[in-house]
Design an enzyme around this catalytic site. Structure first.
Site, mmCIF file in Angstrom:
data_model
loop_
_atom_site.group_PDB
_atom_site.id
_atom_site.type_symbol
_atom_site.label_atom_id
_atom_site.label_comp_id
_atom_site.label_asym_id
_atom_site.label_seq_id
_atom_site.Cartn_x
_atom_site.Cartn_y
_atom_site.Cartn_z
ATOM 1 N NE ARG A 72 -43.435 40.307 -24.652
ATOM 2 C CZ ARG A 72 -42.616 40.371 -25.699
ATOM 3 N NH1 ARG A 72 -41.845 39.347 -25.992
ATOM 4 N NH2 ARG A 72 -42.543 41.461 -26.453
ATOM 5 N N GLY A 104 -36.367 34.163 -26.302
ATOM 6 C CA GLY A 104 -37.021 33.701 -25.071
ATOM 7 C C GLY A 104 -37.949 32.524 -25.357
ATOM 8 C CG ASP A 150 -36.047 43.163 -31.123
ATOM 9 O OD1 ASP A 150 -36.733 44.127 -31.503
ATOM 10 O OD2 ASP A 150 -36.236 42.579 -30.044
ATOM 11 C CB VAL A 283 -45.770 52.820 -35.242
ATOM 12 C CG1 VAL A 283 -45.547 53.068 -36.719
ATOM 13 C CG2 VAL A 283 -46.942 53.630 -34.722
HETATM 14 O O1 F6P Z 1 -38.778 41.984 -29.248
HETATM 15 C C1 F6P Z 1 -39.612 42.799 -29.980
HETATM 16 C C2 F6P Z 1 -39.942 44.066 -29.242
HETATM 17 O O2 F6P Z 1 -40.773 44.855 -30.070
HETATM 18 C C3 F6P Z 1 -38.729 44.870 -28.766
HETATM 19 O O3 F6P Z 1 -38.155 45.633 -29.802
HETATM 20 C C4 F6P Z 1 -39.335 45.672 -27.655
HETATM 21 O O4 F6P Z 1 -38.354 46.011 -26.700
HETATM 22 C C5 F6P Z 1 -40.342 44.736 -27.057
HETATM 23 O O5 F6P Z 1 -40.652 43.777 -28.061
HETATM 24 C C6 F6P Z 1 -41.622 45.394 -26.605
HETATM 25 O O6 F6P Z 1 -42.392 44.427 -25.966
HETATM 26 P P1 F6P Z 1 -43.939 44.601 -25.641
HETATM 27 O O7 F6P Z 1 -44.679 44.539 -26.954
HETATM 28 O O8 F6P Z 1 -44.263 43.458 -24.769
HETATM 29 O O9 F6P Z 1 -44.100 45.953 -25.013
#
Ligand code: F6P
Length: 364
Positions: A72, A104, A150, A283
């Site tokens: 990101r 995003g 998601d 997981v």
């Molecule tokens: O968008 C995918 C996702 O796994 C969401 O379900 C979750 O809220 C987020 O990414 C977690 O993000 P990170 O891996 O940056 O903690």
């Protein structure tokens, strides 16, 4: 020949490798030179871009995560970062890209695409790029693929990774059910999905859960009593294990989060039961992709490479998605903005607004 880049951005998702492999091999088959941009948009900013051959994407179809890395990228959110990305891509003559990422990442992609002529102008003016190179690549052609467990993109029925994550959750529910039944316990299981309740809802149906809380359908005040009654009924009917699923984005009608810990507290106070919380976490995003995420991502990657290599100047960018079980081209700008509108409405506890945004005109 055309030069095509492929990158994966945002949270990884099972099936991204299948998509990358299909993009690379389709691109090569169509006579393009194909490049991996490593670690998402960050790789473009840092110039981590490498040519790929047919065999470089061998034996990755069945692997989880993304072998070309993801991030990101904070740098790419800045104009100086995007200037560097444009220069690095053009140093290799790349002006066609397939981006696999969530809403995003695709929003950032569209911003970069619209800024492209201005970025090139600025690079030429400041000596970062020669005028002939800029003139040869006046436009950036992009195609998006939605990589996200998601399943939250408006306009496509399935996003890459959602099916595998659902499998992972259901396996975990089966595992939890046996220990829950042994102790006659209730488990509260929190699943991912950000603003979207798809994973929680489908897992609840597939796993036979007693109660589920999802962001899109905030429960009416007094839901706690209803939930407790349901669990009492199922115990009375002889069921030894009880399961409540909570989407991580679950909200009440005022927009306040409903957490797994809160649900556990309710169960312990009102049911006098020993409840446990399991947060499945990452997981859900790990491990091998399901068969669906392998074959569907392959078809999507194939279509995306074709789309971006045949794109003509002045055209609109597309997301390649799935509708009625067929590969479909969606308008990128509308898909992303409708997805944003749904998330905003959901966060505000505005169920009707979320449904209205989801039913945007291009999804008919
Ligand atoms: O968008 C995918 C996702 O796994 C969401 O379900 C979750 O809220 C987020 O990414 C977690 O993000 P990170 O891996 O940056 O903690």
């Amino acid at each position: 020949s055309s030069r095509l880049g492929v990158l994966t951005s945002g949270g990884d998702a099972q099936g991204m490798n299948a998509a990358v492999r299909a993009v690379v091999r389709t691109g090569l088959h169509l006579g393009a030179e194909v490049f991996a941009v490593d670690d998402g948009w960050q790789g473009a900013v840092d110039g981590h871009i490498r040519a790929l051959a047919w065999d470089d994407v061998g034996s990755i179809l069945n692997r989880g995560g993304t072998v070309i890395g993801t991030a990101r990228s904070a740098d790419f959110r800045t104009r100086p970062g995007r200037l560097r990305a444009a220069r690095n891509l053009l140093e290799r003559g790349i002006d066609r890209l397939v981006v696999v990422g969530g809403d995003g990442s695709l929003t950032g992609t569209e911003l970069f695409r619209t800024e492209w002529p201005g970025l090139l102008e600025e690079l030429v003016a400041t000596g970062g790029l020669d005028a002939a190179t800029a003139a040869a690549h006046p436009e950036l052609f992009v195609a998006g693929l939605v990589g996200s467990i998601d399943n939250d993109m408006v306009g496509t029925e399935m996003t890459i990774g959602a099916d595998s994550a659902l499998h992972r959750i259901v396996e975990a529910l089966d595992a939890i059910a046996s220990t829950a039944a042994s102790h006659q316990r209730t488990f509260v299981v929190e699943v991912m999905g950000r603003h979207c309740g798809y994973l929680a809802l489908m897992a609840a149906v597939a796993g036979g859960s007693d109660y589920v809380l999802i962001p899109e359908s905030p429960p009416a005040p007094g839901w706690e009593e209803e939930m407790v009654d349901k669990l009492r009924e199922s115990r009375a009917a002889g069921r030894r294990e009880s399961m409540v699923l909570v989407a991580e984005g679950a909200r009440d009608r005022a927009g306040a989060p409903i957490t797994a810990a809160y649900v556990r507290g309710v169960l312990q106070d009102r049911l006098s039961e020993d409840a446990r919380v399991t947060i499945l976490g990452h997981v859900q995003r790990g491990g091998a992709p399901s068969a669906y995420d392998r074959w569907m991502s392959t078809l999507l990657g194939y279509a995306a490479a074709q789309e971006v290599l045949s794109a003509e100047p002045g055209g609109e960018p597309h997301v390649v998605g799935v509708r009625h079980n067929r590969i479909t081209l969606l308008p990128l700008v509308e898909a992303v903005s409708a997805t944003r509108a749904v998330a905003t409405a959901v966060d505000a506890g505005d169920y009707a607004g979320a449904m209205a945004a989801r039913g945007s005109s291009f999804t008919e």
